[in-house]
Design a protein around this motif. Structure first.
Motif, PDB file in Angstrom:
ATOM      1  N   SER A 162      28.273  66.346  32.756  1.00  0.00           N
ATOM      2  CA  SER A 162      27.182  65.519  33.266  1.00  0.00           C
ATOM      3  C   SER A 162      27.537  65.039  34.677  1.00  0.00           C
ATOM      4  O   SER A 162      28.688  65.134  35.110  1.00  0.00           O
ATOM      5  CB  SER A 162      26.953  64.314  32.352  1.00  0.00           C
ATOM      6  N   ASN A 163      26.541  64.520  35.367  1.00  0.00           N
ATOM      7  CA  ASN A 163      26.774  63.971  36.700  1.00  0.00           C
ATOM      8  C   ASN A 163      27.260  62.530  36.543  1.00  0.00           C
ATOM      9  O   ASN A 163      26.470  61.612  36.342  1.00  0.00           O
ATOM     10  CB  ASN A 163      25.497  64.021  37.539  1.00  0.00           C
ATOM     11  N   ILE A 164      28.568  62.349  36.652  1.00  0.00           N
ATOM     12  CA  ILE A 164      29.148  61.022  36.425  1.00  0.00           C
ATOM     13  C   ILE A 164      28.659  60.001  37.453  1.00  0.00           C
ATOM     14  O   ILE A 164      28.669  58.803  37.187  1.00  0.00           O
ATOM     15  CB  ILE A 164      30.693  61.066  36.404  1.00  0.00           C
ATOM     16  N   HIS A 165      28.180  60.469  38.601  1.00  0.00           N
ATOM     17  CA  HIS A 165      27.716  59.547  39.645  1.00  0.00           C
ATOM     18  C   HIS A 165      26.282  59.075  39.412  1.00  0.00           C
ATOM     19  O   HIS A 165      25.830  58.144  40.084  1.00  0.00           O
ATOM     20  CB  HIS A 165      27.852  60.211  41.013  1.00  0.00           C
ATOM     21  N   ALA A 166      25.594  59.695  38.459  1.00  0.00           N
ATOM     22  CA  ALA A 166      24.228  59.294  38.133  1.00  0.00           C
ATOM     23  C   ALA A 166      24.162  58.550  36.793  1.00  0.00           C
ATOM     24  O   ALA A 166      23.077  58.287  36.290  1.00  0.00           O
ATOM     25  CB  ALA A 166      23.331  60.534  38.066  1.00  0.00           C
ATOM     26  N   ARG A 167      25.339  58.212  36.267  1.00  0.00           N
ATOM     27  CA  ARG A 167      25.405  57.539  34.974  1.00  0.00           C
ATOM     28  C   ARG A 167      25.813  56.081  35.156  1.00  0.00           C
ATOM     29  O   ARG A 167      25.682  55.523  36.235  1.00  0.00           O
ATOM     30  CB  ARG A 167      26.348  58.316  34.060  1.00  0.00           C
ATOM     31  N   GLY A 178      27.896  67.609  36.725  1.00  0.00           N
ATOM     32  CA  GLY A 178      26.457  67.684  36.555  1.00  0.00           C
ATOM     33  C   GLY A 178      25.902  69.083  36.383  1.00  0.00           C
ATOM     34  O   GLY A 178      24.690  69.250  36.267  1.00  0.00           O
ATOM     35  N   LEU A 179      26.747  70.083  36.321  1.00  0.00           N
ATOM     36  CA  LEU A 179      26.275  71.466  36.226  1.00  0.00           C
ATOM     37  C   LEU A 179      26.532  72.091  34.863  1.00  0.00           C
ATOM     38  O   LEU A 179      26.445  73.307  34.706  1.00  0.00           O
ATOM     39  CB  LEU A 179      26.921  72.316  37.331  1.00  0.00           C
ATOM     40  N   GLY A 180      26.868  71.258  33.890  1.00  0.00           N
ATOM     41  CA  GLY A 180      27.110  71.766  32.549  1.00  0.00           C
ATOM     42  C   GLY A 180      28.299  72.708  32.513  1.00  0.00           C
ATOM     43  O   GLY A 180      29.242  72.595  33.305  1.00  0.00           O
ATOM     44  N   MET A 181      28.243  73.669  31.600  1.00  0.00           N
ATOM     45  CA  MET A 181      29.339  74.609  31.425  1.00  0.00           C
ATOM     46  C   MET A 181      29.628  75.405  32.684  1.00  0.00           C
ATOM     47  O   MET A 181      30.768  75.801  32.934  1.00  0.00           O
ATOM     48  CB  MET A 181      29.026  75.567  30.273  1.00  0.00           C
ATOM     49  N   GLY A 234      38.602  65.272  32.086  1.00  0.00           N
ATOM     50  CA  GLY A 234      39.344  64.179  31.463  1.00  0.00           C
ATOM     51  C   GLY A 234      38.525  63.310  30.536  1.00  0.00           C
ATOM     52  O   GLY A 234      39.062  62.379  29.943  1.00  0.00           O
ATOM     53  N   GLY A 235      37.212  63.619  30.404  1.00  0.00           N
ATOM     54  CA  GLY A 235      36.375  62.753  29.588  1.00  0.00           C
ATOM     55  C   GLY A 235      36.518  61.318  30.072  1.00  0.00           C
ATOM     56  O   GLY A 235      36.666  61.057  31.267  1.00  0.00           O
ATOM     57  N   ALA A 236      36.524  60.390  29.150  1.00  0.00           N
ATOM     58  CA  ALA A 236      36.598  58.968  29.511  1.00  0.00           C
ATOM     59  C   ALA A 236      37.905  58.605  30.214  1.00  0.00           C
ATOM     60  O   ALA A 236      37.942  57.636  30.983  1.00  0.00           O
ATOM     61  CB  ALA A 236      36.414  58.106  28.270  1.00  0.00           C
ATOM     62  N   PHE A 237      38.974  59.397  30.004  1.00  0.00           N
ATOM     63  CA  PHE A 237      40.230  59.102  30.697  1.00  0.00           C
ATOM     64  C   PHE A 237      40.090  59.256  32.209  1.00  0.00           C
ATOM     65  O   PHE A 237      40.890  58.707  32.966  1.00  0.00           O
ATOM     66  CB  PHE A 237      41.364  59.985  30.194  1.00  0.00           C
ATOM     67  N   THR A 238      39.084  59.989  32.647  1.00  0.00           N
ATOM     68  CA  THR A 238      38.807  60.122  34.080  1.00  0.00           C
ATOM     69  C   THR A 238      38.691  58.746  34.724  1.00  0.00           C
ATOM     70  O   THR A 238      39.142  58.533  35.847  1.00  0.00           O
ATOM     71  CB  THR A 238      37.480  60.871  34.287  1.00  0.00           C
ATOM     72  N   PRO A 273      27.631  52.648  35.912  1.00  0.00           N
ATOM     73  CA  PRO A 273      28.510  52.362  37.058  1.00  0.00           C
ATOM     74  C   PRO A 273      30.003  52.569  36.777  1.00  0.00           C
ATOM     75  O   PRO A 273      30.739  53.015  37.652  1.00  0.00           O
ATOM     76  CB  PRO A 273      28.200  50.908  37.395  1.00  0.00           C
ATOM     77  N   PHE A 274      30.475  52.261  35.558  1.00  0.00           N
ATOM     78  CA  PHE A 274      31.906  52.431  35.282  1.00  0.00           C
ATOM     79  C   PHE A 274      32.331  53.890  35.349  1.00  0.00           C
ATOM     80  O   PHE A 274      33.501  54.190  35.552  1.00  0.00           O
ATOM     81  CB  PHE A 274      32.306  51.802  33.936  1.00  0.00           C
ATOM     82  N   ARG A 275      31.384  54.823  35.216  1.00  0.00           N
ATOM     83  CA  ARG A 275      31.710  56.251  35.285  1.00  0.00           C
ATOM     84  C   ARG A 275      31.779  56.765  36.728  1.00  0.00           C
ATOM     85  O   ARG A 275      32.194  57.889  36.957  1.00  0.00           O
ATOM     86  CB  ARG A 275      30.694  57.076  34.502  1.00  0.00           C
ATOM     87  N   HIS A 276      31.372  55.980  37.674  1.00  0.00           N
ATOM     88  CA  HIS A 276      31.375  56.422  39.076  1.00  0.00           C
ATOM     89  C   HIS A 276      32.785  56.511  39.635  1.00  0.00           C
ATOM     90  O   HIS A 276      33.027  57.255  40.586  1.00  0.00           O
ATOM     91  CB  HIS A 276      30.538  55.478  39.939  1.00  0.00           C
ATOM     92  N   ARG A 277      33.722  55.761  39.063  1.00  0.00           N
ATOM     93  CA  ARG A 277      35.110  55.757  39.527  1.00  0.00           C
ATOM     94  C   ARG A 277      35.895  56.847  38.800  1.00  0.00           C
ATOM     95  O   ARG A 277      35.925  56.887  37.580  1.00  0.00           O
ATOM     96  CB  ARG A 277      35.746  54.394  39.247  1.00  0.00           C
ATOM     97  N   SER A 278      36.528  57.733  39.548  1.00  0.00           N
ATOM     98  CA  SER A 278      37.395  58.758  38.977  1.00  0.00           C
ATOM     99  C   SER A 278      38.808  58.560  39.487  1.00  0.00           C
ATOM    100  O   SER A 278      39.051  58.619  40.695  1.00  0.00           O
ATOM    101  CB  SER A 278      36.912  60.160  39.361  1.00  0.00           C
ATOM    102  N   TYR A 279      39.737  58.360  38.562  1.00  0.00           N
ATOM    103  CA  TYR A 279      41.139  58.292  38.945  1.00  0.00           C
ATOM    104  C   TYR A 279      41.705  59.691  39.211  1.00  0.00           C
ATOM    105  O   TYR A 279      42.760  59.812  39.822  1.00  0.00           O
ATOM    106  CB  TYR A 279      41.969  57.585  37.864  1.00  0.00           C
ATOM    107  N   LEU A 280      41.019  60.730  38.761  1.00  0.00           N
ATOM    108  CA  LEU A 280      41.483  62.098  39.004  1.00  0.00           C
ATOM    109  C   LEU A 280      41.112  62.599  40.396  1.00  0.00           C
ATOM    110  O   LEU A 280      41.810  63.433  40.968  1.00  0.00           O
ATOM    111  CB  LEU A 280      40.906  63.051  37.952  1.00  0.00           C
TER     112      LEU A 280
END
Length: 145
Positions: free
Chosen positions: A102-107, A126-129, A75-79, A109-116
């Motif tokens: 990317s590992n959203i949990h290591a970026r 965090g594992l790329g492609m 979802g990119g940023a929509f996540t 803080p606003f990226r740590h929350r996923s609505y999905l």
């Protein structure tokens, strides 16, 4: 043959050139080619949608009902912002795996929350492609069960 729709959100059309230190040099076309190859080896049909527009992604999710058997969504940023996309996934009642390069949990803080995440059967980050390929593997196992 089971079918999976791979959905990519905003800015993923710029893969390979946008922040390669974070997202790598793999392009969206590379991701799609690798997914086609993996899907064929798993006996899956695969289709792709990418949009920078929230409503277009919601429309694609709605259209997946009755056409596809599962979803892979980056979802990119929509996540981190879209309750509407979360509701769309919940509404179509298809198994969905959330993927991030990317590992959203290591970026930030606003990226740590996923609505999905609450409507996903799993999350790969965090594992790329390779995350997309693992998501296809997991859905294929689920369909076979």
């Amino acid at each position: 043959m089971p079918s999976v729709l791979v959905i990519n959100g905003p800015n993923l059309n710029l893969l390979g050139t946008r922040q390669p230190e974070v997202y790598g040099r793999t392009t969206l076309a590379d991701v799609e080619d690798a997914c086609r190859t993996r899907a064929a080896s798993l006996g899956l049909d695969v289709a792709f949608v990418q949009s920078n527009h929230e409503g277009a992604l919601i429309d694609a999710i709605h259209a997946a009902r009755g056409t596809h058997d599962g979803l892979v969504i980056n979802g990119g940023a929509f996540t981190h912002t879209s309750i509407a996309i979360m509701d769309a996934v919940a509404s179509v009642e298809l198994p969905m795996i959330e993927v991030h390069l990317s590992n959203i949990h290591a970026r930030e803080p606003f990226r740590h929350r996923s609505y999905l995440a609450p409507v996903a059967i799993g999350q790969i980050c965090g594992l790329g492609m390779a995350g997309y390929l693992y998501a296809l593997d997991a859905l294929a196992q689920r369909f076979a069960a």
